[in-house]
Design a protein around this motif. Structure first.
Motif, short mmCIF file in Angstrom:
data_model
loop_
_atom_site.label_atom_id
_atom_site.label_comp_id
_atom_site.label_asym_id
_atom_site.label_seq_id
_atom_site.Cartn_x
_atom_site.Cartn_y
_atom_site.Cartn_z
N ARG A 180 36.14 31.85 41.65
CA ARG A 180 36.93 30.67 41.26
C ARG A 180 38.20 30.56 42.08
O ARG A 180 38.68 29.46 42.35
CB ARG A 180 37.25 30.72 39.76
CG ARG A 180 35.99 30.55 38.90
CD ARG A 180 36.26 30.80 37.46
NE ARG A 180 36.64 32.20 37.29
CZ ARG A 180 36.82 32.79 36.13
NH1 ARG A 180 36.66 32.11 35.01
NH2 ARG A 180 37.14 34.06 36.05
N ARG A 226 39.29 27.34 44.32
CA ARG A 226 40.61 26.70 44.28
C ARG A 226 41.13 26.46 45.69
O ARG A 226 41.66 25.39 45.99
CB ARG A 226 41.61 27.57 43.52
CG ARG A 226 41.40 27.61 42.03
CD ARG A 226 42.41 28.52 41.39
NE ARG A 226 43.75 28.05 41.74
CZ ARG A 226 44.70 27.80 40.88
NH1 ARG A 226 44.49 27.97 39.61
NH2 ARG A 226 45.88 27.39 41.28
N ASP A 238 37.25 37.07 42.55
CA ASP A 238 36.73 36.05 41.64
C ASP A 238 36.43 34.77 42.43
O ASP A 238 37.33 34.20 43.05
CB ASP A 238 37.78 35.78 40.56
CG ASP A 238 37.31 34.85 39.47
OD1 ASP A 238 36.32 34.11 39.70
OD2 ASP A 238 37.93 34.83 38.40
#
Length: 97
Positions: A26, A30, A24
Protein backbone atom coordinates in the motif's frame (compact mmCIF):
# COMPACT_ATOMS: atom_id res chain seq x y z
CA UNK A 1 6.28 17.55 -13.49
CA UNK A 2 8.70 20.42 -13.27
CA UNK A 3 10.87 19.20 -16.13
CA UNK A 4 7.98 17.88 -18.22
CA UNK A 5 10.21 14.92 -19.07
CA UNK A 6 8.71 11.40 -19.03
CA UNK A 7 12.11 9.87 -18.23
CA UNK A 8 11.44 10.74 -14.56
CA UNK A 9 8.13 8.88 -14.64
CA UNK A 10 9.90 5.79 -15.98
CA UNK A 11 12.71 6.18 -13.44
CA UNK A 12 10.18 6.41 -10.62
CA UNK A 13 8.45 3.23 -11.74
CA UNK A 14 11.80 1.45 -12.12
CA UNK A 15 12.65 2.34 -8.53
CA UNK A 16 9.55 0.44 -7.44
CA UNK A 17 10.84 -2.56 -9.38
CA UNK A 18 14.19 -2.31 -7.64
CA UNK A 19 12.53 -1.96 -4.24
CA UNK A 20 10.42 -5.03 -5.16
CA UNK A 21 7.44 -4.02 -3.01
CA UNK A 22 9.46 -5.35 -0.09
CA UNK A 23 7.43 -3.58 2.56
CA UNK A 24 3.68 -2.96 2.60
CA UNK A 25 2.43 -2.78 -0.99
CA UNK A 26 0.00 0.00 0.00
CA UNK A 27 2.94 2.34 0.56
CA UNK A 28 4.13 1.64 -2.98
CA UNK A 29 0.64 2.34 -4.26
CA UNK A 30 0.59 5.67 -2.43
CA UNK A 31 3.80 6.69 -4.17
CA UNK A 32 2.66 5.30 -7.52
CA UNK A 33 -0.44 7.48 -7.29
CA UNK A 34 1.83 10.55 -7.16
CA UNK A 35 3.81 9.23 -10.11
CA UNK A 36 0.61 8.47 -12.01
CA UNK A 37 -0.70 11.98 -11.33
CA UNK A 38 2.56 13.50 -12.55
CA UNK A 39 2.46 11.28 -15.65
CA UNK A 40 -1.03 12.47 -16.53
CA UNK A 41 -0.01 16.07 -15.91
CA UNK A 42 2.83 15.89 -18.44
CA UNK A 43 0.97 13.70 -20.93
CA UNK A 44 2.81 10.43 -20.28
CA UNK A 45 0.76 7.24 -20.32
CA UNK A 46 1.29 5.44 -17.01
CA UNK A 47 -0.05 2.17 -18.41
CA UNK A 48 2.54 2.26 -21.19
CA UNK A 49 5.30 3.07 -18.71
CA UNK A 50 4.35 0.16 -16.47
CA UNK A 51 4.03 -2.23 -19.42
CA UNK A 52 7.41 -1.07 -20.73
CA UNK A 53 9.26 -1.97 -17.53
CA UNK A 54 7.46 -5.23 -16.77
CA UNK A 55 10.14 -7.39 -18.44
CA UNK A 56 12.55 -6.20 -15.73
CA UNK A 57 10.35 -6.96 -12.75
CA UNK A 58 10.22 -9.89 -10.41
CA UNK A 59 7.08 -12.03 -10.29
CA UNK A 60 6.12 -10.40 -7.02
CA UNK A 61 6.47 -6.88 -8.35
CA UNK A 62 4.78 -7.73 -11.65
CA UNK A 63 1.74 -8.93 -9.71
CA UNK A 64 1.46 -5.67 -7.76
CA UNK A 65 2.20 -3.49 -10.77
CA UNK A 66 -0.56 -5.19 -12.76
CA UNK A 67 -3.00 -4.64 -9.89
CA UNK A 68 -2.05 -0.97 -9.78
CA UNK A 69 -2.16 -0.58 -13.56
CA UNK A 70 -5.60 -2.20 -13.85
CA UNK A 71 -7.34 -0.64 -10.85
CA UNK A 72 -10.12 1.89 -11.28
CA UNK A 73 -8.75 5.39 -11.75
CA UNK A 74 -11.18 6.74 -9.16
CA UNK A 75 -9.03 5.04 -6.51
CA UNK A 76 -6.02 7.11 -7.50
CA UNK A 77 -7.15 10.59 -6.55
CA UNK A 78 -4.73 12.74 -4.58
CA UNK A 79 -7.43 13.75 -2.11
CA UNK A 80 -8.01 10.09 -1.23
CA UNK A 81 -4.53 10.09 0.25
CA UNK A 82 -4.63 13.49 1.90
CA UNK A 83 -2.37 15.10 -0.71
CA UNK A 84 -2.79 17.99 -3.09
CA UNK A 85 -0.70 19.62 -5.78
CA UNK A 86 0.81 23.01 -4.95
CA UNK A 87 2.63 25.48 -7.16
CA UNK A 88 4.99 27.84 -5.41
CA UNK A 89 8.36 29.34 -6.13
CA UNK A 90 7.87 28.36 -9.77
CA UNK A 91 7.69 24.62 -8.98
CA UNK A 92 5.03 21.98 -8.60
CA UNK A 93 5.10 19.87 -5.46
CA UNK A 94 2.83 17.62 -3.46
CA UNK A 95 1.75 18.81 -0.02
CA UNK A 96 -0.65 17.59 2.65
CA UNK A 97 -4.25 18.48 1.85
Amino acid sequence: MNTNDPKWIRASVLLHLIEDFSDDYRENFRHLILVSYAAAKIGANMRDVIDGVMPYSSERTAKFMKVFRDRDGSLNGLASFGVREDFSDGRFKFVPA
